[in-house]
Design a protein around this motif. Sequence first.
Motif, PDB file in Angstrom:
ATOM      1  N   TYR A  14     -28.433  30.309  16.305  1.00 33.52           N
ATOM      2  CA  TYR A  14     -27.910  29.259  17.192  1.00 33.52           C
ATOM      3  C   TYR A  14     -26.412  29.442  17.429  1.00 33.52           C
ATOM      4  N   THR A  15     -25.703  29.934  16.419  1.00 32.66           N
ATOM      5  CA  THR A  15     -24.240  30.109  16.535  1.00 32.66           C
ATOM      6  C   THR A  15     -23.874  31.529  16.119  1.00 32.66           C
ATOM      7  N   PRO A  16     -24.218  32.497  16.972  1.00 39.37           N
ATOM      8  CA  PRO A  16     -23.943  33.881  16.580  1.00 39.37           C
ATOM      9  C   PRO A  16     -22.449  34.141  16.419  1.00 39.37           C
ATOM     10  N   VAL A  17     -22.137  35.159  15.659  1.00 40.12           N
ATOM     11  CA  VAL A  17     -20.758  35.602  15.567  1.00 40.12           C
ATOM     12  C   VAL A  17     -20.546  36.588  16.716  1.00 40.12           C
ATOM     13  N   TYR A  18     -19.926  36.103  17.772  1.00 37.67           N
ATOM     14  CA  TYR A  18     -19.693  36.960  18.942  1.00 37.67           C
ATOM     15  C   TYR A  18     -18.551  37.940  18.691  1.00 37.67           C
ATOM     16  N   GLN A  19     -17.569  37.477  17.923  1.00 34.72           N
ATOM     17  CA  GLN A  19     -16.414  38.327  17.673  1.00 34.72           C
ATOM     18  C   GLN A  19     -15.783  37.914  16.355  1.00 34.72           C
ATOM     19  N   GLY A  20     -14.886  38.783  15.843  1.00 39.95           N
ATOM     20  CA  GLY A  20     -14.136  38.408  14.658  1.00 39.95           C
ATOM     21  C   GLY A  20     -12.976  37.515  15.060  1.00 39.95           C
TER      22      GLY A  20
ATOM     23  N   SER B 195     -23.567  36.582  27.849  1.00 37.23           N
ATOM     24  CA  SER B 195     -24.989  36.754  27.604  1.00 37.23           C
ATOM     25  C   SER B 195     -25.267  36.120  26.256  1.00 37.23           C
ATOM     26  N   ASP B 196     -25.901  34.966  26.242  1.00 34.97           N
ATOM     27  CA  ASP B 196     -26.187  34.345  24.960  1.00 34.97           C
ATOM     28  C   ASP B 196     -27.515  34.880  24.435  1.00 34.97           C
ATOM     29  N   TYR B 197     -27.686  34.760  23.158  1.00 35.79           N
ATOM     30  CA  TYR B 197     -28.810  35.400  22.472  1.00 35.79           C
ATOM     31  C   TYR B 197     -30.153  34.942  23.017  1.00 35.79           C
ATOM     32  N   LYS B 198     -30.371  33.653  23.057  1.00 35.51           N
ATOM     33  CA  LYS B 198     -31.682  33.127  23.485  1.00 35.51           C
ATOM     34  C   LYS B 198     -31.907  33.475  24.954  1.00 35.51           C
ATOM     35  N   GLY B 199     -30.860  33.288  25.748  1.00 38.80           N
ATOM     36  CA  GLY B 199     -30.991  33.574  27.170  1.00 38.80           C
ATOM     37  C   GLY B 199     -31.333  35.028  27.422  1.00 38.80           C
ATOM     38  N   ALA B 200     -30.708  35.910  26.649  1.00 39.36           N
ATOM     39  CA  ALA B 200     -30.969  37.333  26.823  1.00 39.36           C
ATOM     40  C   ALA B 200     -32.415  37.664  26.463  1.00 39.36           C
ATOM     41  N   LEU B 201     -32.906  37.043  25.404  1.00 38.63           N
ATOM     42  CA  LEU B 201     -34.310  37.283  25.019  1.00 38.63           C
ATOM     43  C   LEU B 201     -35.248  36.802  26.113  1.00 38.63           C
TER      44      LEU B 201
ATOM     45  N   ASN C 258     -39.619  30.078  20.453  1.00 40.80           N
ATOM     46  CA  ASN C 258     -40.062  28.807  19.872  1.00 40.80           C
ATOM     47  C   ASN C 258     -38.905  27.812  19.947  1.00 40.80           C
ATOM     48  N   GLU C 259     -39.024  26.868  20.880  1.00 37.48           N
ATOM     49  CA  GLU C 259     -37.908  25.941  21.135  1.00 37.48           C
ATOM     50  C   GLU C 259     -37.709  24.971  19.980  1.00 37.48           C
ATOM     51  N   THR C 260     -38.816  24.584  19.355  1.00 38.79           N
ATOM     52  CA  THR C 260     -38.722  23.586  18.285  1.00 38.79           C
ATOM     53  C   THR C 260     -37.871  24.121  17.136  1.00 38.79           C
ATOM     54  N   ILE C 261     -38.189  25.308  16.713  1.00 40.50           N
ATOM     55  CA  ILE C 261     -37.416  25.886  15.600  1.00 40.50           C
ATOM     56  C   ILE C 261     -35.989  26.164  16.058  1.00 40.50           C
ATOM     57  N   TYR C 262     -35.848  26.674  17.268  1.00 39.35           N
ATOM     58  CA  TYR C 262     -34.511  27.001  17.777  1.00 39.35           C
ATOM     59  C   TYR C 262     -33.612  25.768  17.770  1.00 39.35           C
ATOM     60  N   ASN C 263     -34.149  24.663  18.260  1.00 44.52           N
ATOM     61  CA  ASN C 263     -33.338  23.443  18.315  1.00 44.52           C
ATOM     62  C   ASN C 263     -33.034  22.912  16.922  1.00 44.52           C
ATOM     63  N   ALA C 264     -33.942  23.127  16.004  1.00 44.88           N
ATOM     64  CA  ALA C 264     -33.689  22.668  14.630  1.00 44.88           C
ATOM     65  C   ALA C 264     -32.528  23.442  14.002  1.00 44.88           C
ATOM     66  N   LEU C 265     -32.389  24.689  14.391  1.00 44.19           N
ATOM     67  CA  LEU C 265     -31.299  25.507  13.833  1.00 44.19           C
ATOM     68  C   LEU C 265     -29.934  24.946  14.200  1.00 44.19           C
ATOM     69  N   ALA C 266     -29.895  24.134  15.250  1.00 40.50           N
ATOM     70  CA  ALA C 266     -28.616  23.552  15.679  1.00 40.50           C
ATOM     71  C   ALA C 266     -28.022  22.648  14.610  1.00 40.50           C
TER      72      ALA C 266
ATOM     73  N   PRO D  95     -24.976  24.565   9.597  1.00 39.51           N
ATOM     74  CA  PRO D  95     -23.543  24.819   9.794  1.00 39.51           C
ATOM     75  C   PRO D  95     -23.337  26.032  10.689  1.00 39.51           C
ATOM     76  N   ASP D  96     -22.336  25.947  11.506  1.00 41.06           N
ATOM     77  CA  ASP D  96     -21.975  27.048  12.409  1.00 41.06           C
ATOM     78  C   ASP D  96     -21.722  28.310  11.581  1.00 41.06           C
ATOM     79  N   ALA D  97     -22.363  29.386  11.970  1.00 48.73           N
ATOM     80  CA  ALA D  97     -22.200  30.653  11.234  1.00 48.73           C
ATOM     81  C   ALA D  97     -20.777  31.171  11.311  1.00 48.73           C
ATOM     82  N   ASN D  98     -19.987  30.635  12.246  1.00 46.14           N
ATOM     83  CA  ASN D  98     -18.611  31.127  12.397  1.00 46.14           C
ATOM     84  C   ASN D  98     -17.613  30.343  11.577  1.00 46.14           C
ATOM     85  N   THR D  99     -18.049  29.218  10.991  1.00 48.24           N
ATOM     86  CA  THR D  99     -17.080  28.410  10.262  1.00 48.24           C
ATOM     87  C   THR D  99     -16.735  29.091   8.961  1.00 48.24           C
TER      88      THR D  99
END
Lengths: 1013, 136
Positions: free
Chosen positions: A117-123, A138-144, A152-160, A163-167
């Motif tokens: 849900y919160t990919p690390v796009y950059q350092g 190009s976001d991950y889900k959109g690209a797929l 699977n939208e249900t699981i995807y939305n739950a991942l929101a 905690p943000d993977a970038n924090t």
Amino acid sequence: MSKRAKLWSGLTAITASLLGVVVVGTGIANSYADVINDALNVQTSQTIHKENAENEDTVYFKSSFGEFNAANLEKLKQATKEQAMNEMREGAALLYNEKQALPLKGKKVSLFGRATYTPVYQGSSAGNKINAKTAEKSDYKGALEKEGFQVNETIYNALATLPDANTKGDNGSNGNRVVGSGAGEGDKAFYEARMNEVGDYTDAAIVMLSRTGAEGTDLKMDDIDDDGVSTLSALALHQNEREMLKLVREKFGKVIVLLNSANQMEVEEIKEYADAILYIGFPGQYGFTGVAEILSGKVNPSGHIVDTYAVDSLSAPACVNSGTRTPTFTNADEINEKIGSAENASWISFQAESIYLGYRYYETRYEDSVLKQGNATASAGARAGQSAWSYANEVSYPFGYGLSYTSFEQKLDKVEVRDDTVEVTVTVKNTGSVPGKSVVQVYAQTPYGDYEKKNKVEKSAIEIVDFTKTKELAAGASETVTVSVDKYLLASYDSIGEKGYILSGGDYYISIGDDVHDALNNMLAAKGKKTSDGMTASGNADKAYKFTQSFDANKYRMSTSGVRVTNQFTDCDLNTWIEGAGTYLSRSDWKNTYPVSQTTVRATDEMLDYLDGDTYVKPADAPSYDSVASQFGKDSGLTLAMMKDVPITDKAMWRKFILQISIDELPFATAEGFTCPAVGILSPAFKVADGCDSNMGTVYIYPKSGTTKPAKDADGKDLETTKDEGVIQYKGLRYCSKPILTGTFNRELYAGRGKLMGEESTWANLMENYNTGADLHRTPFGGRSFEYMSECPTMSYLASIPEVEAMEKTGTHAAPKHFCGNDQETHREGVCTFFNEQAMRQGALRAFEGALKVAKAGGLMQSFERLGCTWASASYAMNTAVLRKEWGWTGNIVTDAASSMKEMNVGYKHHPCEVIAAGTEQFCLDGKGTHGKGVLEYAKNTDDGYLVECMINAAISWEYAIATSVLVNGMSASDIIVPVTPWWSIALTAATVTLSVLTAAAFVLLIVDKVKG
Amino acid sequence: MFLNQCKKKTVGYWFACAGALLALVSLIVYFVYTGKGGSLNGGVIACIILGIAIAAVLFFYDGKAGDILAVFPPILYMVAMMLSIEGGVGNIADDVNDIVMFGIKELAVFNYALAGMLVGSSILSIVSCFVTREKE
């Protein structure tokens, strides 16, 4: 109490409070004038256009996309987007693919991992940033979904809710962020609930595991696990990640793991749960398009890793003394007391590993274990729990590894050994059923014989010396390629015997292979070795070629610029200061030289004399201050545009140009900032770019002019600003992280990056770009590994050349960073790194040599650390002896962030005389020239004309870089530059005066009222 | 005596008092900030303490010079605010740009909080300048 008195009291309070704000604010604003000017896009100089010669074309640097207008900007944007996608298409490395789990045939997928849900796009570093809110990406889900996957939208939305993977977490003690931790993934209960939501999205589970990276901090060698107590490598699977993978494995027939990390994660355990592992690094703005296309099979992966994936990320010999385990001197308190804590001299990193970084360690020790020499199989350095060292237990994936959806056959056709090169011809055939590209990796081995052992010339058993990539080959198709290996890369540095580069005498091997280990096995096979000797696999002797070379200490004794190459870094060896203080790793005896414990010492008084930074000594033959200062202020009629074609070697002409300014203006030629100040009448204020994977610049197309420079009136004053309505803005693209680009092994893509980042910078009128990160992945924990190319200095040497050469053609200079040796972020500001000469020459320096000596980058940014006891910027050996004299390099040299100097010689970055005398030229983020002013004042007080001459040289480098950049576009020979006071400065002065008057008036009225009352 | 003094005070004084209390809180926050690595400027501390001291003096004395004295706390709080920002420019710049270059971006939140509190102190104190602080 009089009501009027209250009124005057209140008004006095208001005006005086505002006056206080304005007065203090003016001081702050003046300190940060360059930053403010940059933020407000304020011009501090104006180019007065006198006249054009008839038919004069003043667009000296043209864009390959045509004129600098909105329509062509769209072409540039499209090209950068395509480049970014291609970087991932060709750079993502398929590490594991059991039973052809990839490409995915089924399209209904469930995604797992909080980074989904919160990919690390950059350092976290310089450059424009992408996040969830960035529209153009190009976001991950959109690209797929674009590739036909149903998520699977249900699981995807739950991942929101995770905690943000970038924090970055907080390590608790002093607020320093924790970067790259594996902790924080959703816990077992969370994912157990998700297993109930899988439904019919069962074609595959795609799990994204991430590790962030950031400037100023390394990944922790002793990270805290999810239980808050256990410690483990940040790169190992953490508890929650493990639980998640277990649940996913149990539920799904097919599990794909994506490694969203620029650092080498430990993958052995991941393999237990996965059917495929794809390394994707940091995808940047459009990398996910490539990821999705690889998953779907639209693109056949052809990337190869540029680092060793060790089973245990802590097994690299460099780990014991570096990164988050860097020790202090044993008398650190005494050091701080004697020379001040501002000198940042507490930390010491003894580079015991010598030349043995990455594969140089693992593969060399492997060869020695097969050849049964050097105690290679001793337990010292073996993975925990192992009684002997064995390659198979130590390495998951070697440098150069990467799978494909097809298979290739590579045949070593021919090797021709010439005087200066070795020509290697290889025929590649696609023996599979799917089109694909193949990387031809060419490796070399040079002899490690009696001479080398006696003179402590260490040798990596194998080293990459060149590479190329085929075009896309259809099934059954072939291509023959030839690479030309520079023999210089076969030379070794001998610091004891010849004190220079030597070509060892004996048997040399050239081989090709699918990766470094495969290539080494081919060499071993050519030596007659077999699996019964301990080889991990039978090699193919046909892919190796042996030739004999006689010992030669003359071929590379002199540099290409005619200077004797010899030892310059003796004082960077700890043993020079304290005999026997440190032992370097040697393949002559792995057992007794592998660094099992930290090396630290008590800094001696002699070392303290250098650590305190006050080392400048006026040369005996220094001219007087006045004799040099009196040369300033002579109008020679030379303008910036006139100088654009004057070679820098014409010192007389450049000197005439520089000496037109007053000496008081000279410090501005040593002042660098995001907006660099005008230097008198020589050059206007301008901006620079910064970022290895994004230039942090903005292109503006102005509505009146229709181009990238604003329309001007007859006096040359800008008629448009960036804030005007109708201005088109474009921020430089965020490309894939550097190891992904490097892992394409595609010189066209390297050049594409250089060209397009250069174009973006040229369109944005930026003089140079601090890019091409060439520091080394000394350990897997480097916080900035996402910006640096590889663990291998030769790979960095080779990969940087096309990028720099391409950028230099655009009108924006390439300025590689951080020169050199900034291989750790922890305590980067001031850490004392100690190493031997060979390690420096064939390591940190070699990594930059391609970009600087070969590709002739126009600038560079230095590093923060100390080389031995001396800050890199104050190192005469690095900046003058090697860079200028040996390499003949003529670019401009900028420190890393020095900021303004408040007090001379207080703080390790504020000994400007030492820095200038060493050959450094500009002080980063010191837009007011405080360091240069300090040097000038010191020079005047000590009658030292030598320092002034050094500053003149600095000004020549700077102005040369400016005159040979896009900044001269639009300038004719007769244009002159005049300073402009920023509007905010005028406004602050006006506010000060106004508020002073009002305050005085209100206060007087208050007093009068009180007296009358 | 203390209670008598309190009874003499109007809402106008309590504005000044509230400003001083808020300044005291900001001083504590400032010490926490410097403890975590934030830049220490003695001027910040001096200005805040002086401002609070003057507000305390106004509790006991608000005679002829009271309106003159009352002018100083808001000025001092604003100067303290600006001095704290001066030391925190690097933190704020890093926070805004999400980089590690000039300061410690994790401390930027302290700089914002200090600025807010000290501006608040100043405004409260300015209000008390306009109104009576003691009953006739």
